[in-house]
Design a protein around this motif. Sequence first.
Motif, PDB file in Angstrom:
ATOM      1  N   HIS A 130      -8.755   0.349   2.456  1.00  0.00           N
ATOM      2  CA  HIS A 130      -7.810  -0.705   2.875  1.00  0.00           C
ATOM      3  C   HIS A 130      -7.738  -1.847   1.860  1.00  0.00           C
ATOM      4  O   HIS A 130      -6.675  -2.430   1.658  1.00  0.00           O
ATOM      5  CB  HIS A 130      -8.137  -1.219   4.283  1.00  0.00           C
ATOM      6  CG  HIS A 130      -9.487  -1.831   4.431  1.00  0.00           C
ATOM      7  ND1 HIS A 130      -9.709  -2.986   5.144  1.00  0.00           N
ATOM      8  CD2 HIS A 130     -10.703  -1.464   3.940  1.00  0.00           C
ATOM      9  CE1 HIS A 130     -10.983  -3.275   5.108  1.00  0.00           C
ATOM     10  NE2 HIS A 130     -11.604  -2.385   4.393  1.00  0.00           N
ATOM     11  N   ASN A 131      -8.854  -2.150   1.227  1.00  0.00           N
ATOM     12  CA  ASN A 131      -8.842  -3.245   0.253  1.00  0.00           C
ATOM     13  C   ASN A 131      -8.108  -2.848  -1.033  1.00  0.00           C
ATOM     14  O   ASN A 131      -7.278  -3.603  -1.537  1.00  0.00           O
ATOM     15  CB  ASN A 131     -10.266  -3.658  -0.096  1.00  0.00           C
ATOM     16  CG  ASN A 131     -11.009  -4.174   1.106  1.00  0.00           C
ATOM     17  OD1 ASN A 131     -10.443  -4.876   1.945  1.00  0.00           O
ATOM     18  ND2 ASN A 131     -12.273  -3.823   1.227  1.00  0.00           N
ATOM     19  N   ARG A 134      -4.370  -2.390  -0.605  1.00  0.00           N
ATOM     20  CA  ARG A 134      -3.675  -3.679  -0.566  1.00  0.00           C
ATOM     21  C   ARG A 134      -3.570  -4.272  -1.972  1.00  0.00           C
ATOM     22  O   ARG A 134      -2.548  -4.850  -2.350  1.00  0.00           O
ATOM     23  CB  ARG A 134      -4.430  -4.632   0.375  1.00  0.00           C
ATOM     24  CG  ARG A 134      -3.798  -5.996   0.545  1.00  0.00           C
ATOM     25  CD  ARG A 134      -2.495  -5.921   1.299  1.00  0.00           C
ATOM     26  NE  ARG A 134      -1.928  -7.239   1.545  1.00  0.00           N
ATOM     27  CZ  ARG A 134      -0.654  -7.541   1.306  1.00  0.00           C
ATOM     28  NH1 ARG A 134       0.195  -6.636   0.869  1.00  0.00           N
ATOM     29  NH2 ARG A 134      -0.203  -8.754   1.566  1.00  0.00           N
ATOM     30  N   LEU A 135      -4.634  -4.118  -2.742  1.00  0.00           N
ATOM     31  CA  LEU A 135      -4.659  -4.607  -4.119  1.00  0.00           C
ATOM     32  C   LEU A 135      -3.539  -3.930  -4.916  1.00  0.00           C
ATOM     33  O   LEU A 135      -2.757  -4.594  -5.607  1.00  0.00           O
ATOM     34  CB  LEU A 135      -6.026  -4.263  -4.723  1.00  0.00           C
ATOM     35  CG  LEU A 135      -6.408  -4.885  -6.056  1.00  0.00           C
ATOM     36  CD1 LEU A 135      -6.405  -6.402  -5.944  1.00  0.00           C
ATOM     37  CD2 LEU A 135      -7.810  -4.422  -6.465  1.00  0.00           C
ATOM     38  N   ILE A 152     -13.901  -3.746 -12.742  1.00  0.00           N
ATOM     39  CA  ILE A 152     -14.430  -2.972 -11.623  1.00  0.00           C
ATOM     40  C   ILE A 152     -15.947  -3.044 -11.608  1.00  0.00           C
ATOM     41  O   ILE A 152     -16.594  -2.804 -12.626  1.00  0.00           O
ATOM     42  CB  ILE A 152     -13.961  -1.502 -11.711  1.00  0.00           C
ATOM     43  CG1 ILE A 152     -12.422  -1.441 -11.694  1.00  0.00           C
ATOM     44  CG2 ILE A 152     -14.565  -0.668 -10.586  1.00  0.00           C
ATOM     45  CD1 ILE A 152     -11.844  -0.041 -11.816  1.00  0.00           C
ATOM     46  N   THR A 153     -16.474  -3.414 -10.460  1.00  0.00           N
ATOM     47  CA  THR A 153     -17.920  -3.385 -10.233  1.00  0.00           C
ATOM     48  C   THR A 153     -18.190  -2.212  -9.319  1.00  0.00           C
ATOM     49  O   THR A 153     -17.541  -2.081  -8.280  1.00  0.00           O
ATOM     50  CB  THR A 153     -18.353  -4.666  -9.506  1.00  0.00           C
ATOM     51  OG1 THR A 153     -17.961  -5.787 -10.283  1.00  0.00           O
ATOM     52  CG2 THR A 153     -19.848  -4.688  -9.270  1.00  0.00           C
ATOM     53  N   ARG A 242     -16.289  -3.704  -6.034  1.00  0.00           N
ATOM     54  CA  ARG A 242     -15.297  -4.775  -6.119  1.00  0.00           C
ATOM     55  C   ARG A 242     -14.344  -4.515  -7.273  1.00  0.00           C
ATOM     56  O   ARG A 242     -14.757  -3.974  -8.292  1.00  0.00           O
ATOM     57  CB  ARG A 242     -16.000  -6.109  -6.343  1.00  0.00           C
ATOM     58  CG  ARG A 242     -16.754  -6.624  -5.131  1.00  0.00           C
ATOM     59  CD  ARG A 242     -17.612  -7.823  -5.495  1.00  0.00           C
ATOM     60  NE  ARG A 242     -18.773  -7.427  -6.262  1.00  0.00           N
ATOM     61  CZ  ARG A 242     -19.366  -8.174  -7.198  1.00  0.00           C
ATOM     62  NH1 ARG A 242     -18.886  -9.364  -7.497  1.00  0.00           N
ATOM     63  NH2 ARG A 242     -20.417  -7.724  -7.854  1.00  0.00           N
ATOM     64  N   GLU A 244     -10.971  -6.284  -9.544  1.00  0.00           N
ATOM     65  CA  GLU A 244     -10.120  -7.436  -9.821  1.00  0.00           C
ATOM     66  C   GLU A 244      -9.062  -7.045 -10.835  1.00  0.00           C
ATOM     67  O   GLU A 244      -9.359  -6.406 -11.835  1.00  0.00           O
ATOM     68  CB  GLU A 244     -11.004  -8.570 -10.385  1.00  0.00           C
ATOM     69  CG  GLU A 244     -10.235  -9.813 -10.754  1.00  0.00           C
ATOM     70  CD  GLU A 244     -11.126 -10.895 -11.352  1.00  0.00           C
ATOM     71  OE1 GLU A 244     -12.359 -10.871 -11.112  1.00  0.00           O
ATOM     72  OE2 GLU A 244     -10.601 -11.747 -12.087  1.00  0.00           O
ATOM     73  N   ALA A 251      -4.318 -13.463 -10.445  1.00  0.00           N
ATOM     74  CA  ALA A 251      -5.327 -12.421 -10.271  1.00  0.00           C
ATOM     75  C   ALA A 251      -5.414 -12.032  -8.809  1.00  0.00           C
ATOM     76  O   ALA A 251      -5.172 -12.847  -7.921  1.00  0.00           O
ATOM     77  CB  ALA A 251      -6.682 -12.912 -10.758  1.00  0.00           C
ATOM     78  N   ALA A 252      -5.745 -10.759  -8.572  1.00  0.00           N
ATOM     79  CA  ALA A 252      -6.003 -10.291  -7.211  1.00  0.00           C
ATOM     80  C   ALA A 252      -7.349  -9.593  -7.227  1.00  0.00           C
ATOM     81  O   ALA A 252      -7.607  -8.767  -8.103  1.00  0.00           O
ATOM     82  CB  ALA A 252      -4.907  -9.332  -6.756  1.00  0.00           C
ATOM     83  N   ALA A 253      -8.202  -9.955  -6.274  1.00  0.00           N
ATOM     84  CA  ALA A 253      -9.562  -9.417  -6.277  1.00  0.00           C
ATOM     85  C   ALA A 253      -9.937  -8.903  -4.901  1.00  0.00           C
ATOM     86  O   ALA A 253      -9.729  -9.587  -3.904  1.00  0.00           O
ATOM     87  CB  ALA A 253     -10.544 -10.504  -6.710  1.00  0.00           C
ATOM     88  N   ALA A 254     -10.472  -7.683  -4.864  1.00  0.00           N
ATOM     89  CA  ALA A 254     -10.932  -7.090  -3.605  1.00  0.00           C
ATOM     90  C   ALA A 254     -12.446  -7.177  -3.540  1.00  0.00           C
ATOM     91  O   ALA A 254     -13.140  -6.735  -4.448  1.00  0.00           O
ATOM     92  CB  ALA A 254     -10.486  -5.640  -3.510  1.00  0.00           C
ATOM     93  N   ASP A 255     -12.938  -7.757  -2.473  1.00  0.00           N
ATOM     94  CA  ASP A 255     -14.379  -7.913  -2.275  1.00  0.00           C
ATOM     95  C   ASP A 255     -14.910  -6.727  -1.463  1.00  0.00           C
ATOM     96  O   ASP A 255     -14.156  -5.876  -1.010  1.00  0.00           O
ATOM     97  CB  ASP A 255     -14.628  -9.218  -1.511  1.00  0.00           C
ATOM     98  CG  ASP A 255     -16.076  -9.672  -1.599  1.00  0.00           C
ATOM     99  OD1 ASP A 255     -16.888  -9.017  -2.292  1.00  0.00           O
ATOM    100  OD2 ASP A 255     -16.406 -10.688  -0.971  1.00  0.00           O
ATOM    101  N   ASN A 256     -16.213  -6.698  -1.259  1.00  0.00           N
ATOM    102  CA  ASN A 256     -16.838  -5.694  -0.407  1.00  0.00           C
ATOM    103  C   ASN A 256     -16.480  -5.913   1.054  1.00  0.00           C
ATOM    104  O   ASN A 256     -16.004  -6.977   1.441  1.00  0.00           O
ATOM    105  CB  ASN A 256     -18.357  -5.763  -0.566  1.00  0.00           C
ATOM    106  CG  ASN A 256     -18.808  -5.260  -1.921  1.00  0.00           C
ATOM    107  OD1 ASN A 256     -18.393  -4.188  -2.348  1.00  0.00           O
ATOM    108  ND2 ASN A 256     -19.632  -6.029  -2.602  1.00  0.00           N
ATOM    109  N   ASP A 257     -16.757  -4.913   1.876  1.00  0.00           N
ATOM    110  CA  ASP A 257     -16.675  -5.055   3.326  1.00  0.00           C
ATOM    111  C   ASP A 257     -18.068  -5.350   3.864  1.00  0.00           C
ATOM    112  O   ASP A 257     -19.063  -4.869   3.328  1.00  0.00           O
ATOM    113  CB  ASP A 257     -16.188  -3.748   3.961  1.00  0.00           C
ATOM    114  CG  ASP A 257     -14.684  -3.577   3.831  1.00  0.00           C
ATOM    115  OD1 ASP A 257     -13.975  -4.596   3.793  1.00  0.00           O
ATOM    116  OD2 ASP A 257     -14.243  -2.425   3.766  1.00  0.00           O
TER     117      ASP A 257
END
Lengths: 337, 337, 337, 337
Positions: A130-131, A134-135, A152-153, A242, A244, A251-257
């Motif tokens: 889902h993250n 959306r990114l 990317i992490t 994660r 970015e 910038a758009a960044a997706a974090d962990n759940d």
Amino acid sequence: MKKVKVGIIGTGRIGKIHADNLLRMAEAEVVAISDLFVTEELKAWAGARGIGIVTPDSAELVRHQEIDALFICSSTDTHVPLIIQAAAAGKHIFCEKPVSMDAVRTREALEAVLMAGVKLQIGFNRRFDHNFKRLRELVGQGRVGVPHLIKITSRDPNPPSPAYIKVSGGIFMDMAIHDFDMARYLAGSEVDTVFAQGAVLVDPVFGELDDLDTVITTLTFESGALAVIDNSRRAAYGYDQRVEVFGSRGAAAADNDYPNTVVVSDENGVGRDKPLHFFLERYNEAYVEEAKMFIDSVLHDRPLPVEGFDGLQAELIAQAAKRSVKLGRPVKLSELA
Amino acid sequence: MKKVKVGIIGTGRIGKIHADNLLRMAEAEVVAISDLFVTEELKAWAGARGIGIVTPDSAELVRHQEIDALFICSSTDTHVPLIIQAAAAGKHIFCEKPVSMDAVRTREALEAVLMAGVKLQIGFNRRFDHNFKRLRELVGQGRVGVPHLIKITSRDPNPPSPAYIKVSGGIFMDMAIHDFDMARYLAGSEVDTVFAQGAVLVDPVFGELDDLDTVITTLTFESGALAVIDNSRRAAYGYDQRVEVFGSRGAAAADNDYPNTVVVSDENGVGRDKPLHFFLERYNEAYVEEAKMFIDSVLHDRPLPVEGFDGLQAELIAQAAKRSVKLGRPVKLSELA
Amino acid sequence: MKKVKVGIIGTGRIGKIHADNLLRMAEAEVVAISDLFVTEELKAWAGARGIGIVTPDSAELVRHQEIDALFICSSTDTHVPLIIQAAAAGKHIFCEKPVSMDAVRTREALEAVLMAGVKLQIGFNRRFDHNFKRLRELVGQGRVGVPHLIKITSRDPNPPSPAYIKVSGGIFMDMAIHDFDMARYLAGSEVDTVFAQGAVLVDPVFGELDDLDTVITTLTFESGALAVIDNSRRAAYGYDQRVEVFGSRGAAAADNDYPNTVVVSDENGVGRDKPLHFFLERYNEAYVEEAKMFIDSVLHDRPLPVEGFDGLQAELIAQAAKRSVKLGRPVKLSELA
Amino acid sequence: MKKVKVGIIGTGRIGKIHADNLLRMAEAEVVAISDLFVTEELKAWAGARGIGIVTPDSAELVRHQEIDALFICSSTDTHVPLIIQAAAAGKHIFCEKPVSMDAVRTREALEAVLMAGVKLQIGFNRRFDHNFKRLRELVGQGRVGVPHLIKITSRDPNPPSPAYIKVSGGIFMDMAIHDFDMARYLAGSEVDTVFAQGAVLVDPVFGELDDLDTVITTLTFESGALAVIDNSRRAAYGYDQRVEVFGSRGAAAADNDYPNTVVVSDENGVGRDKPLHFFLERYNEAYVEEAKMFIDSVLHDRPLPVEGFDGLQAELIAQAAKRSVKLGRPVKLSELA
């Protein structure tokens, strides 16, 4: 066709996850499974789910007239022959990554698929998170402008067993391959060069098995964009995934759940629980989503969300990364042709 | 000595910031400033602050008997001669980064300082940022275990003018040098190899001036740790300065500072204001802190927090990065010797 | 008993959710549903799920020999008679909140349940939310010490229809009742006094129907702790359900859930998507969990997680809140006896 | 007037903060201080700052021809007589809150100020906090629409000494008064009724001194909006000062400030340092700002940001809250007239 009849080859952890996800879909039916080791436990497992055929012979599934699609979840070395057989039998195919560890072999499989006119989806499940979805959507809408940098992490909570490491194809082919696909997916461009550096910092066993446990890979894209990925086989705080995307407009960044949103403040500070532990927890819904998309594509002849070509490209990047470490210099993807 | 009497050479933006910060310290006194261009405005500025001497001749400050310490804030090409003169005159020195763009020259300056037994602090202000200081402290306490990976994001809100770019020494020497120092500071180890890749994505003028505006640099350390730094000359959302240290026991990450904590939720989503705009806003307190530490070190003969050697190392990394881009391969720091 | 055979009375939105959740459980079986309006659509819906009995007559379910448990999801006025009938027939009961809007009637229902020795669980689904469960767990472990203050924010994204408002029992009985239960659940103590204030700020229709749309309720507990709850019938940014427990050793706070973790930074600021839209999205898993717990309790004769008494207490608080608004003073729960 | 010449009456902690802040302003000059106890230490403190007059007699400052403005930072019981004297002497006045604990007396002071045509600013420093200022700004711009609910969390890290509690005027007059002002400031409307409830949960000494340590106050405004404030004399995690405004179009919420942004993730979870410890840390800049605004208003005859009337209103709310606790019912502000 009103329902896609599915056979699952290989019923390890991931094969069972796919089975359970498919069983919940109105448009799919799991009619058969095969596994080298047909135990009583496996029979009981299949029985409880109303799966009629349980066999050690994958060829039985390939031949089965009623089966429309095969999920190939067996070990990597079986992927290419199974794809070729399945394609010849006119079955649509969902195959776990990687197709193979050899681009020549992977290309053979892709050609067979092309010739047969069947569908082949590769198990890059993270595209369905889902993250990240959306990114991708936001990047596609131009919210960050032209992508300049992708970061990317990607760190696992714990290393696999030495036995697994041995046959894994190494950290690039086994682990970073997901990130290579993610980078391509977000960049909207193909990779030009790959430079990778690595170290054995988590466990000496990686070194003994000629592998690495901590790596940084940088990519350049044909578009001019850059990407950097860091991988570790062990993050003390659990799964860390994660991403970015940095571009001309932002910038758009997706974090962990996280398992919950509770924050505790006391005299020692402010804290919360660790992120979701590993891929089963984090990508639970992503597995459902990728299977749904595959079934939908087969049933309604819609385009696949991830194709064989995507699998090949990610493998090539992994090969290039491996070679880059060996040669100590950047490797062009074109060198691998 | 009860107060450190300071002369400031070069009264551009950063020279004036140091002056104002020093003027607020009980233990320091700004007695003189020099600038190539002594305007009426500058005289008024100095007058309002009770600074008695305003001269176009930096030598006057170097010679001045009462001055204990010099802040060298003039253009980079003047740093080495001024350091050598100041050291010969027995003055302690605070010098903005870089000392020079040529390691041979920088080493000459450092030798002069060593011979004279004076102090030389380099203006790596970020070490004094409240976030990065806390990060360093936590790493020092072993909170993340042995460092494996250091990740630095470092992006400016806007590119400098072409005139500045031309004399800046390039993105590595001008901008990333701060990040190279930060990486060393956090790794607690010296850099072994440097690999850098870059692109011109922000403005073609960078390419015309033989510079880059978007770069990724990866470092390997003698300890085995890895680092990766990404730089961009333009982030649409402002100054972006984040650092993460990942190690055997966990990770510590410093985020940006924001002007306020207010979060607005409405039908469009959840939002807040952009991060602090640029270095003057973000490192406001860090500039005060670095000057305080220097004054304190001079007054009480305590160790400096950043020394000439740190300046040299960061310069060498910048040189190696530049060479790496040129040669298209990793460069060992030892190659530059 | 190997499976709990369930009949569902009332197949509105929530009845159907329970049915679908139960259908996925190995330990439950939905054998019958009843609804005043048996449409073709409902028959098809039941058929697709293999539910054999579809009837307009709830009594048929109550009488059915094979049914072990009834889910009462019909309108509030039917709850008490159905509970009494079901208890007399020896069925276990899951009943949506509130049991009734009249404490005398609710007590009759509870007595019938007690006499019959059946189980009665009330549909306070929020207790099963992953965030609030974790909050309760931490409070139970003493992480915040002795609770001093409980703060609950509870806002809906949109007001219900005037038709619904009319029969809803008002904002306290319909909406805040969940929060009253949450406050009791977290305080681990019973409510002593209730003071409520309200206004009509969202839509004049609430005033016309002798209801409120914006209220603040403060509670005092026998333990000495205080609680405050704010409710609004309309939050422009969606469902807002946050809870904080503040105690002698610290505070624990549960935030909303979000559809993803993506944060976008651009020249306008930093933003993310709105929280999950409403209860179906937010409490999706909580509904599964509460049904699971009920089935488990019935099957293995384990204690229920929410009982009839909890329903009664929350109703009494709602009654007291209503009376407090009318009288313009705090109302003791004991006044309602 | 080119500089405002200031005298400071009362040199406790807050008096000294104002002095130091004023000393840094180009437009202000601190020429005299008075304190009941003129110690050697105080003389040295003043000497180091070039403050010429140090006297035990506040009247000396009131009479002093050169003084333009007085900062009244002495104990609350001295405020009214000092304001009256200062006004009579034509001095502008900055007075710490509360003006007095008796509305009749406060009105006398305000009348004296009005008659004399001098300025009187009350020390509601929180209005100048960067977070709350931004919140106010956003509310003023209509970003949340019409305010419906205001929620204020206000907790101290530690209770004051019993000696202080005794003369503090109680938790409402001493502590919550700031929050009452904040609620008015954000509501843009006057308070109609006040209902307060409280408990002694932190330390029995509060009860022994006829005070409370944990209170919830709800306010209704003439606009129809509601507010709720919770106060505690002890939050284990430090100063907790959060404000939320919820309205027809959304919500804006100001969180606490933190000493840094560093987040540590390890096997135990994810954590960060506690919020800034207390008002000196949190409102450091707000004190500078409020003094600047006062000086600016005096110098350029601009409107004051907080006036005597604001002080009176907040006092009245505090009085009403106290009475509400005593009477166990809501109290209308008009009852206090």
